[in-house]
Design an enzyme around this catalytic site. Sequence first.
Site, PDB file in Angstrom:
ATOM      1  CD  GLU A 171      -2.606   0.947   2.511  1.00  0.00           C
ATOM      2  OE1 GLU A 171      -3.142   2.198   2.919  1.00  0.00           O
ATOM      3  OE2 GLU A 171      -2.862  -0.100   3.197  1.00  0.00           O
ATOM      4  CG  ASP A 173      -2.640   9.780   7.155  1.00  0.00           C
ATOM      5  OD1 ASP A 173      -3.366   8.799   7.080  1.00  0.00           O
ATOM      6  OD2 ASP A 173      -2.077  10.562   6.011  1.00  0.00           O
TER       7      ASP A 173
END
Length: 259
Positions: free
Chosen positions: A52, A63
């Site tokens: 990924e 995030d």
Amino acid sequence: MTKTLTQHLETIKREGKGIFLPYIMAGDHEKGLAGLAETIAFLENLGVSAIEIGLPFSDPVADGPVIEEAGLRSLGHHTSAKSLVASLQKLDTQLPLIIMTYFNPIFQYGLKDFVKDLATTPVKGLIIPDLPYEHRNFILPLLEDSDLALIPLVSLTTGLERQQELIKEAEGFIYAVAINGVTGKSGSYRNDLDQHLSKLHDIAEIPVLTGFGVSTLEDVDRFNQVSDGVIVGSKIVKALHEKDDSIAAFIQEAAAYKK
């Protein structure tokens, strides 16, 4: 037509192995994107199932701090959707790649052009964490004749009816989010997490991978019991940035997990 990513991961399942996906941030290297091929070759040699790759964005809502900082370093190297795609078009790898990107960078690129240009790369999956299910048709029709799978994220707070809705059209794999919050926040799993993952695994017709907060070999073992494998991001991003050589042994062992 079953997408290549689904077929690839199903083959790993049939071999009795756990699926292991490392996450890396594109351009978070002292050479910027020029170091991407080197990092992918390193991971491929350790036996990972797929990779990924994060595309940096200035407002990364999903995030945690480690990946957010990696994104800032990458932006400092002038990484963009265009430059990443150009790098991927030159890449030689046998592994399927998955791009994790927020919607804005690919909208600015042009969705149709983005999908068309990815057809000449090893990218076989897309994760767009800030694209609501209700808005999936912004991009889904463009993927119908492509080999790109749009991968859904299913959170702990997603009810059964909603889960079924999310996964009925899913391709590639189901990204099961192990914690409420951002990436990298480990050690704070809900008591009913294993039950939640097991139920999701039972109703899904494609592989279910557990991510967000996965950081130890104990986590890898635990989540391989109730899903088809794991995604590890923050631990790997941090180790690569700090040039921590011990990460290789962790990745190799996690990637070799036998069911």
